[in-house]
Scaffold this active site. Sequence first.
Site, PDB file in Angstrom:
ATOM      1  N   SER A  72       0.823  -1.209   0.000  1.00  0.00           N
ATOM      2  CA  SER A  72       0.000   0.000   0.000  1.00  0.00           C
ATOM      3  C   SER A  72       0.861   1.264   0.000  1.00  0.00           C
ATOM      4  O   SER A  72       2.010   1.252   0.440  1.00  0.00           O
ATOM      5  CB  SER A  72      -0.904   0.003   1.225  1.00  0.00           C
ATOM      6  OG  SER A  72      -1.753  -1.117   1.220  1.00  0.00           O
TER       7      SER A  72
HETATM    8  N1  SAH Z   1      -1.131  -4.808   4.165  1.00  0.00           N
HETATM    9  C1  SAH Z   1      -0.369  -4.752   2.924  1.00  0.00           C
HETATM   10  C2  SAH Z   1      -1.256  -4.553   1.715  1.00  0.00           C
HETATM   11  C3  SAH Z   1      -1.701  -5.810   1.193  1.00  0.00           C
HETATM   12  S1  SAH Z   1      -2.593  -5.733  -0.335  1.00  0.00           S
HETATM   13  C4  SAH Z   1       0.661  -3.648   2.996  1.00  0.00           C
HETATM   14  O1  SAH Z   1       0.980  -3.206   4.067  1.00  0.00           O
HETATM   15  O2  SAH Z   1       1.179  -3.242   1.985  1.00  0.00           O
HETATM   16  C5  SAH Z   1      -4.016  -6.646   0.162  1.00  0.00           C
HETATM   17  C6  SAH Z   1      -3.786  -8.071   0.598  1.00  0.00           C
HETATM   18  O3  SAH Z   1      -5.070  -8.607   0.916  1.00  0.00           O
HETATM   19  C7  SAH Z   1      -3.199  -8.994  -0.456  1.00  0.00           C
HETATM   20  O4  SAH Z   1      -2.064  -9.624   0.054  1.00  0.00           O
HETATM   21  C8  SAH Z   1      -4.329 -10.000  -0.727  1.00  0.00           C
HETATM   22  O5  SAH Z   1      -3.853 -11.318  -1.004  1.00  0.00           O
HETATM   23  C9  SAH Z   1      -5.075  -9.965   0.576  1.00  0.00           C
HETATM   24  N2  SAH Z   1      -6.462 -10.435   0.492  1.00  0.00           N
HETATM   25  C10 SAH Z   1      -7.399 -10.173  -0.463  1.00  0.00           C
HETATM   26  N3  SAH Z   1      -8.549 -10.801  -0.169  1.00  0.00           N
HETATM   27  C11 SAH Z   1      -8.351 -11.463   1.005  1.00  0.00           C
HETATM   28  C12 SAH Z   1      -9.164 -12.296   1.828  1.00  0.00           C
HETATM   29  N4  SAH Z   1     -10.422 -12.592   1.516  1.00  0.00           N
HETATM   30  N5  SAH Z   1      -8.627 -12.803   2.941  1.00  0.00           N
HETATM   31  C13 SAH Z   1      -7.345 -12.542   3.298  1.00  0.00           C
HETATM   32  N6  SAH Z   1      -6.530 -11.753   2.569  1.00  0.00           N
HETATM   33  C14 SAH Z   1      -7.019 -11.224   1.435  1.00  0.00           C
END
Ligand code: SAH
Length: 221
Positions: A72
């Site tokens: 992010s």
């Molecule tokens: N927290 C991260 C951003 C991750 S992007 C950061 O600090 O940069 C969003 C994440 O959510 C991805 O890794 C994706 O695989 C996960 N995600 C999407 N749908 C999900 C679900 N239903 N359950 C768990 N994780 C999920």
Amino acid sequence: MIDQNPDIRGIGMTSARTRDRLVRRLQDSGIRSTEVLEQIRNVPRHLFVDEALASRAYEDTALPIGLGQTISQPYVVAKMTEALLQGFEGDRVLEIGTGCGYQTAMLAPLVKEIYTVERIPELLKKTKQRLRQLDIYNVHYRLADGWEGWPKYGPYDGIIVAAAAPELPEKLLQQLSDGGRMVIPVGPAGRQELFKVTRKNEHYEQLSLGLVSFVPLVHGK
Ligand code: SAH
């Protein structure tokens, strides 16, 4: 305190000076919390992206982390962390969408325990190793569908969701303690809004924190 380990401390485009520029930029964008700004300075974001992208790690932008996912944007992580922690009195936070663990690392020193849920095994495995290398031990990991939350350890004083849901996930609302808050992007691609939802008994107050862009919270593991 910036780490003494040179890999973590960074050099050139990952140095303290480069990080300070990002901190100033986030201050100019309205981030006020000193503990959050301090964490933006401390967390070595260059270790959360591919080496080829390390020189861009302190730009205020989302970057690809493989498997179709992104790390992010620092402003958004700062904004979400600030909203989650403002007036926060509890000690347990549920995080949905661990990804590379950058948000997790930002939060780790600021709360007692983090319960984090990710659905992509390869990401979760790498992130576990990465956070251990950074001496972060108050995080509990679960490979599962985040729509379900993690009922076993609930209710949570805070919930932070890093992927956009079309509507507020009912099971996450249920796992929020009375007085607890959830920060979550809601809406379809291109029209997502960041909300802070505060639970008051069976009533949920919603505050909009502005427009954002996230990957979708997909259904199923
Ligand atoms: N927290 C991260 C951003 C991750 S992007 C950061 O600090 O940069 C969003 C994440 O959510 C991805 O890794 C994706 O695989 C996960 N995600 C999407 N749908 C999900 C679900 N239903 N359950 C768990 N994780 C999920």
